[in-house]
Design a protein around this motif. Sequence first.
Motif, PDB file in Angstrom:
ATOM      1  N   ALA A   7       0.815  -1.226   0.000  1.00  0.00           N
ATOM      2  CA  ALA A   7       0.000   0.000   0.000  1.00  0.00           C
ATOM      3  C   ALA A   7       0.844   1.269   0.000  1.00  0.00           C
ATOM      4  CB  ALA A   7      -0.937  -0.009   1.205  1.00  0.00           C
ATOM      5  N   HIS A   8       2.119   1.157   0.349  1.00  0.00           N
ATOM      6  CA  HIS A   8       2.993   2.324   0.404  1.00  0.00           C
ATOM      7  C   HIS A   8       3.992   2.363  -0.749  1.00  0.00           C
ATOM      8  CE1 HIS A   8       1.419   3.198   4.387  1.00  0.00           C
ATOM      9  NE2 HIS A   8       1.620   1.922   4.711  1.00  0.00           N
ATOM     10  N   GLY A   9       3.767   1.525  -1.742  1.00  0.00           N
ATOM     11  CA  GLY A   9       4.665   1.508  -2.886  1.00  0.00           C
ATOM     12  C   GLY A   9       5.951   0.769  -2.613  1.00  0.00           C
ATOM     13  N   TYR A  10       6.024   0.046  -1.493  1.00  0.00           N
ATOM     14  CA  TYR A  10       7.231  -0.695  -1.104  1.00  0.00           C
ATOM     15  C   TYR A  10       7.240  -2.029  -1.838  1.00  0.00           C
ATOM     16  CZ  TYR A  10      10.974  -2.052   2.148  1.00  0.00           C
ATOM     17  OH  TYR A  10      12.173  -2.417   2.712  1.00  0.00           O
ATOM     18  N   SER A  11       8.338  -2.319  -2.522  1.00  0.00           N
ATOM     19  CA  SER A  11       8.426  -3.502  -3.370  1.00  0.00           C
ATOM     20  C   SER A  11       9.451  -4.499  -2.838  1.00  0.00           C
ATOM     21  CB  SER A  11       8.817  -3.100  -4.795  1.00  0.00           C
ATOM     22  OG  SER A  11      10.173  -2.639  -4.803  1.00  0.00           O
ATOM     23  N   LEU A  12       9.494  -5.657  -3.480  1.00  0.00           N
ATOM     24  CA  LEU A  12      10.505  -6.648  -3.127  1.00  0.00           C
ATOM     25  C   LEU A  12      11.905  -6.136  -3.422  1.00  0.00           C
ATOM     26  CD1 LEU A  12       8.838  -9.951  -4.375  1.00  0.00           C
ATOM     27  CD2 LEU A  12       9.150  -9.214  -2.002  1.00  0.00           C
ATOM     28  N   GLY A  42       8.539   8.608  -3.701  1.00  0.00           N
ATOM     29  CA  GLY A  42       9.324   8.880  -4.896  1.00  0.00           C
ATOM     30  C   GLY A  42      10.755   8.415  -4.778  1.00  0.00           C
ATOM     31  N   GLU A  43      11.007   7.408  -3.925  1.00  0.00           N
ATOM     32  CA  GLU A  43      12.365   6.934  -3.699  1.00  0.00           C
ATOM     33  C   GLU A  43      12.600   5.585  -4.351  1.00  0.00           C
ATOM     34  OE1 GLU A  43      13.209   9.308   0.475  1.00  0.00           O
ATOM     35  OE2 GLU A  43      13.035   7.123   0.518  1.00  0.00           O
ATOM     36  N   THR A  44      13.739   5.474  -5.009  1.00  0.00           N
ATOM     37  CA  THR A  44      14.137   4.221  -5.641  1.00  0.00           C
ATOM     38  C   THR A  44      14.734   3.294  -4.581  1.00  0.00           C
ATOM     39  OG1 THR A  44      16.398   4.933  -6.098  1.00  0.00           O
ATOM     40  CG2 THR A  44      14.707   5.520  -7.733  1.00  0.00           C
ATOM     41  N   PRO A  45      14.964   2.036  -4.907  1.00  0.00           N
ATOM     42  CA  PRO A  45      15.608   1.127  -3.954  1.00  0.00           C
ATOM     43  C   PRO A  45      16.961   1.624  -3.453  1.00  0.00           C
ATOM     44  CG  PRO A  45      14.570  -0.139  -5.689  1.00  0.00           C
ATOM     45  CD  PRO A  45      14.448   1.304  -6.091  1.00  0.00           C
ATOM     46  N   LEU A  46      17.670   2.423  -4.240  1.00  0.00           N
ATOM     47  CA  LEU A  46      18.977   2.924  -3.810  1.00  0.00           C
ATOM     48  C   LEU A  46      18.868   3.693  -2.497  1.00  0.00           C
ATOM     49  CD1 LEU A  46      21.991   3.279  -4.400  1.00  0.00           C
ATOM     50  CD2 LEU A  46      21.412   5.281  -5.787  1.00  0.00           C
ATOM     51  N   PHE A  47      17.749   4.356  -2.281  1.00  0.00           N
ATOM     52  CA  PHE A  47      17.546   5.117  -1.046  1.00  0.00           C
ATOM     53  C   PHE A  47      17.508   4.196   0.175  1.00  0.00           C
ATOM     54  CE2 PHE A  47      16.285   8.167  -4.171  1.00  0.00           C
ATOM     55  CZ  PHE A  47      16.377   9.422  -3.598  1.00  0.00           C
ATOM     56  N   ALA A  48      17.225   2.904  -0.045  1.00  0.00           N
ATOM     57  CA  ALA A  48      17.097   1.960   1.067  1.00  0.00           C
ATOM     58  C   ALA A  48      18.393   1.218   1.371  1.00  0.00           C
ATOM     59  CB  ALA A  48      15.988   0.946   0.762  1.00  0.00           C
ATOM     60  N   ALA A  49      19.436   1.441   0.580  1.00  0.00           N
ATOM     61  CA  ALA A  49      20.697   0.719   0.778  1.00  0.00           C
ATOM     62  C   ALA A  49      21.316   1.084   2.128  1.00  0.00           C
ATOM     63  CB  ALA A  49      21.666   1.035  -0.345  1.00  0.00           C
ATOM     64  N   GLU A  50      21.874   0.088   2.785  1.00  0.00           N
ATOM     65  CA  GLU A  50      22.504   0.318   4.084  1.00  0.00           C
ATOM     66  C   GLU A  50      24.000   0.053   4.064  1.00  0.00           C
ATOM     67  OE1 GLU A  50      20.471  -1.601   7.270  1.00  0.00           O
ATOM     68  OE2 GLU A  50      18.542  -0.697   6.789  1.00  0.00           O
ATOM     69  N   THR A  51      24.487  -0.531   2.993  1.00  0.00           N
ATOM     70  CA  THR A  51      25.930  -0.774   2.873  1.00  0.00           C
ATOM     71  C   THR A  51      26.404  -0.340   1.487  1.00  0.00           C
ATOM     72  OG1 THR A  51      25.737  -3.026   1.986  1.00  0.00           O
ATOM     73  CG2 THR A  51      25.730  -2.787   4.391  1.00  0.00           C
ATOM     74  N   ALA A  52      27.687  -0.025   1.411  1.00  0.00           N
ATOM     75  CA  ALA A  52      28.267   0.367   0.130  1.00  0.00           C
ATOM     76  C   ALA A  52      28.239  -0.793  -0.853  1.00  0.00           C
ATOM     77  CB  ALA A  52      29.699   0.856   0.332  1.00  0.00           C
ATOM     78  N   GLU A  53      28.367  -2.014  -0.348  1.00  0.00           N
ATOM     79  CA  GLU A  53      28.337  -3.187  -1.219  1.00  0.00           C
ATOM     80  C   GLU A  53      27.017  -3.284  -1.980  1.00  0.00           C
ATOM     81  OE1 GLU A  53      28.684  -8.094  -0.965  1.00  0.00           O
ATOM     82  OE2 GLU A  53      28.333  -6.906   0.842  1.00  0.00           O
ATOM     83  N   VAL A  54      25.925  -3.059  -1.271  1.00  0.00           N
ATOM     84  CA  VAL A  54      24.609  -3.123  -1.912  1.00  0.00           C
ATOM     85  C   VAL A  54      24.433  -1.964  -2.885  1.00  0.00           C
ATOM     86  CG1 VAL A  54      22.121  -3.037  -1.514  1.00  0.00           C
ATOM     87  CG2 VAL A  54      23.576  -4.371   0.013  1.00  0.00           C
TER      88      VAL A  54
END
Length: 228
Positions: free
Chosen positions: A43-48, A79-91
């Motif tokens: 419902a919040h646009g959050y994807s796998l 309006g945030e892409t998955p990159l905004f959710a990254a927690e490590t530089a590796e990801v």
Amino acid sequence: MASPQQALPAPTIDLLLNLMDTRPESILASLTQHSHLASACDAHGYSLVHASVSYGQLAVLRELIQKYQVNVNLLDEDGETPLFAAETAEVAKCLVEDLGADRNVRNAEGKTAEDKFLEEEGEAHEVYQYLKSLRTGHQAVSAGVVESEGVHPPPPLPNGVKVELGTMTEDAVGDVPDPEIRRRIDELAARDDFQTEEVQAQLRDLISEVVIGIGSEDTGRSVRRRVD
């Protein structure tokens, strides 16, 4: 007689999202039968994709993008892409360099992922440092000249001329036809911004004057460009 086993209910996107942290292999197994959930959002646009990035599940992330062709820049409600959710530089590196994520996407507040990490996590955060390094440019060595943002190796000097920096002595000057040219070479070599394109262009023009001057005065000697 036993009744036939009832079919299991189809999974939902919310169920799969809840499995991301502890059972990523179950997600991949479910997607083989329910591939439409690969690009689904809650419902919040959050994807796998967002979830796999957040939990650092790179195997799931790669399969979502490469096998199921999910948009690596999929936007959530902010309006945030998955990159905004990254927690490590590796990801973050996997997203940008391997999967082609766009690091310049701005969210609903007009901020890039780099901007948001700086504001919320500070300069020391590894994802911010990685994204910053992409913007400022990695130092690279090209033809023996350090190349960084805004500074590029100078074009080759004319007629195979080799320039070595240092203080010029009387013997080293040799056939320099004009003391003024010698002074200008010393002046350029001493500048802090010697590696900039502007100064390199001046040096190249100056060396051209020297070569042309020597060639015009020494008409009795055949000069041939060295071929390595």
